[in-house]
Design a protein around this motif. Sequence first.
Motif, short mmCIF file in Angstrom:
data_model
loop_
_atom_site.label_atom_id
_atom_site.label_comp_id
_atom_site.label_asym_id
_atom_site.label_seq_id
_atom_site.Cartn_x
_atom_site.Cartn_y
_atom_site.Cartn_z
N VAL A 19 0.86 -1.19 0.00
CA VAL A 19 0.00 0.00 0.00
C VAL A 19 0.89 1.23 0.00
O VAL A 19 1.72 1.41 0.91
CB VAL A 19 -0.94 0.02 1.23
N GLU A 20 0.73 2.10 -0.99
CA GLU A 20 1.56 3.29 -1.10
C GLU A 20 1.15 4.32 -0.03
O GLU A 20 0.01 4.30 0.45
CB GLU A 20 1.42 3.90 -2.49
N PRO A 21 2.08 5.21 0.34
CA PRO A 21 1.80 6.17 1.43
C PRO A 21 0.55 7.00 1.21
O PRO A 21 -0.21 7.24 2.16
CB PRO A 21 3.06 7.05 1.45
N ASP A 22 0.33 7.46 -0.03
CA ASP A 22 -0.85 8.29 -0.27
C ASP A 22 -2.15 7.50 -0.11
O ASP A 22 -3.21 8.06 0.20
CB ASP A 22 -0.79 8.94 -1.66
N GLU A 23 -2.09 6.18 -0.32
CA GLU A 23 -3.27 5.34 -0.12
C GLU A 23 -3.49 5.06 1.36
O GLU A 23 -4.63 4.82 1.79
CB GLU A 23 -3.10 4.01 -0.86
N LEU A 24 -2.42 5.08 2.14
CA LEU A 24 -2.51 4.81 3.57
C LEU A 24 -3.05 6.01 4.34
O LEU A 24 -3.68 5.86 5.39
CB LEU A 24 -1.13 4.41 4.10
N ARG A 25 -2.80 7.22 3.80
CA ARG A 25 -3.13 8.44 4.53
C ARG A 25 -4.60 8.51 4.95
O ARG A 25 -4.90 8.91 6.09
CB ARG A 25 -2.75 9.66 3.67
N PRO A 26 -5.60 8.17 4.07
CA PRO A 26 -7.00 8.24 4.51
C PRO A 26 -7.29 7.36 5.72
O PRO A 26 -8.11 7.72 6.58
CB PRO A 26 -7.78 7.76 3.28
N ALA A 27 -6.63 6.21 5.82
CA ALA A 27 -6.85 5.34 6.97
C ALA A 27 -6.34 5.99 8.24
O ALA A 27 -6.97 5.88 9.31
CB ALA A 27 -6.14 4.00 6.74
N ILE A 28 -5.22 6.69 8.16
CA ILE A 28 -4.69 7.40 9.33
C ILE A 28 -5.63 8.52 9.72
O ILE A 28 -5.91 8.73 10.92
CB ILE A 28 -3.28 7.93 9.03
N ASP A 29 -6.14 9.25 8.72
CA ASP A 29 -7.09 10.35 9.01
C ASP A 29 -8.34 9.83 9.71
O ASP A 29 -8.83 10.45 10.66
CB ASP A 29 -7.47 11.07 7.70
N ARG A 30 -8.86 8.72 9.22
CA ARG A 30 -10.07 8.15 9.85
C ARG A 30 -9.79 7.74 11.29
O ARG A 30 -10.63 7.89 12.18
CB ARG A 30 -10.58 6.94 9.05
N THR A 31 -8.60 7.23 11.53
CA THR A 31 -8.24 6.80 12.89
C THR A 31 -8.14 8.00 13.82
O THR A 31 -8.59 7.94 14.97
CB THR A 31 -6.90 6.04 12.85
N VAL A 32 -7.56 9.08 13.34
CA VAL A 32 -7.46 10.30 14.16
C VAL A 32 -8.86 10.79 14.53
O VAL A 32 -9.13 11.14 15.70
CB VAL A 32 -6.68 11.40 13.42
N ARG A 33 -9.76 10.83 13.55
CA ARG A 33 -11.13 11.29 13.83
C ARG A 33 -11.83 10.37 14.83
O ARG A 33 -12.55 10.83 15.72
CB ARG A 33 -11.92 11.38 12.52
N ARG A 34 -11.62 9.07 14.68
CA ARG A 34 -12.24 8.13 15.62
C ARG A 34 -11.71 8.31 17.03
O ARG A 34 -12.48 8.34 18.01
CB ARG A 34 -12.01 6.69 15.14
N LEU A 35 -10.40 8.43 17.16
CA LEU A 35 -9.80 8.60 18.49
C LEU A 35 -10.22 9.90 19.13
O LEU A 35 -10.38 9.99 20.35
CB LEU A 35 -8.28 8.53 18.38
N ALA A 100 7.54 1.57 7.66
CA ALA A 100 8.40 2.65 8.18
C ALA A 100 7.72 3.95 7.85
O ALA A 100 7.22 4.14 6.72
CB ALA A 100 9.78 2.58 7.56
N ASP A 101 7.66 4.86 8.82
CA ASP A 101 6.91 6.11 8.65
C ASP A 101 7.32 6.80 7.35
O ASP A 101 8.49 7.04 7.09
CB ASP A 101 7.18 7.03 9.84
N GLY A 102 6.29 7.08 6.54
CA GLY A 102 6.51 7.77 5.28
C GLY A 102 6.69 6.82 4.11
O GLY A 102 6.67 7.24 2.95
N GLY A 103 6.87 5.54 4.38
CA GLY A 103 7.07 4.56 3.31
C GLY A 103 5.80 3.76 3.06
O GLY A 103 4.76 3.99 3.66
#
Length: 443
Positions: A19-35, A100-103
């Motif tokens: 999974v490329e970083p730009d594809e992973l970013r939405p999942a991180i955003d959703r997690t931040v909103r949930r938390l 690894a962060d960013g990868g």
Amino acid sequence: MRSSVESVEPTRVKISVVVEPDELRPAIDRTVRRLSREIRVPGFRKGKVPRQVMEARVGREAIVADAIENEAVPEFYLKALEELEIQPLSKGQVEPPDYADGGPLEFSATVEVKPDLELPSYKGVEVEAVDSEVTDEQVDAQLETLRERVAQLEVIERPLKAGDYARIDLRGTEGEEEIPQLTQADQLYELGSGGLPEELEKELEGAKKGDAVKAEVVLPLPETAGDLAGRTVTISALVKEGKAKVLPELDDDFASEASEFDTMEELRADIRTRMETVAADRAKAELENRVLDAYIAKVEVPLPETLVNEELQFRFSRLSEQLSQLQMPVDRYLEMTGQSSEQLTTDLQTQAERAVKAQLVLEAVATAEELEVTTEEVDAEIERQAQRLGRPVKDVRKALAGSRIDVIRGDILRSKALALIVEHAEQTATPPETAASTPAVEE
């Protein structure tokens, strides 16, 4: 996202996902909103906590780990299954992701699947022909059964013999004490039916009205001994009346009395027609079993553990339900069938494995032949089930909504595949292995 698949076992594949970083970013955003909705931060309302504050409070590394485990891996695992056209039989076993962060995110999952089968020719399978002929002797036997059913009992004065009926008073004693469980008045008993001890049966044969006979018997008696088991008792029988079964003549009067037909010719023809219908249905089912057994014996089939376990549990549940309806404990069933619980489990395991093997082979044949199931065929099956259950079609359709419809489609598809193999089978007068002087193939 990139995905690939490799076979690790005949029934297991390993899926690799990047999974490329730009594809992973939405999942991180959703997690931040949930938390931000779940974690209380002083000075902020739930769901309104800025991202920088959440990262400072929870830690970016923890947020990313949460996003990978609960958002990204489930999402991209499902996408990979769809992209690779994989239908899993079990939940995927995901190995620890590499990130690894960013990868890019990399992970793999092992999942159970149906095996790819190498099918031998399914045309020209040789089996022994099934005999469906109805003989005159079989028709005569059916007529005799009907004749027995309408027979009359007439009082006799001669000595009793096997097959006669005796109206008797029974009395069981131990010493001078009467045994209520073995005492019964005015019982109509057929000699030779096995309902009384053999010793008393012998005494009743040759007895006449008014005779009293007795025999010493070692209990238990069927269903009556209880705490008397193993003790010696005396059972007496007073013959109050003897009767013999009088069979009617097989003539037109019998036909009109025992059926809706006026003549024996019509009755015999009807019996033959009904027997031929039953025989044809049984022959069809037997031929299908023979052809299927002969064909699947030729196919090497790795069995998915998940499917076998599901089939085994189904068979256990069905047996338990049947015994419950009969109000029969499992230990009583084992006693009647002469099995131990281990033998029962082994037997059901063998049945489950055979059923799964047949399922996989027939599905492979259906795929090879590009067989399909139409909506009309599914509707017709639903209507048949509704008719059998005596329920409205709409109610049955509602009950079968969702995955149950897929089960019906699968059953129809496998039936079509089996019909194809049977259609092209070669029926021989003797078993194929006998004709060829070769041993039978063992699974």
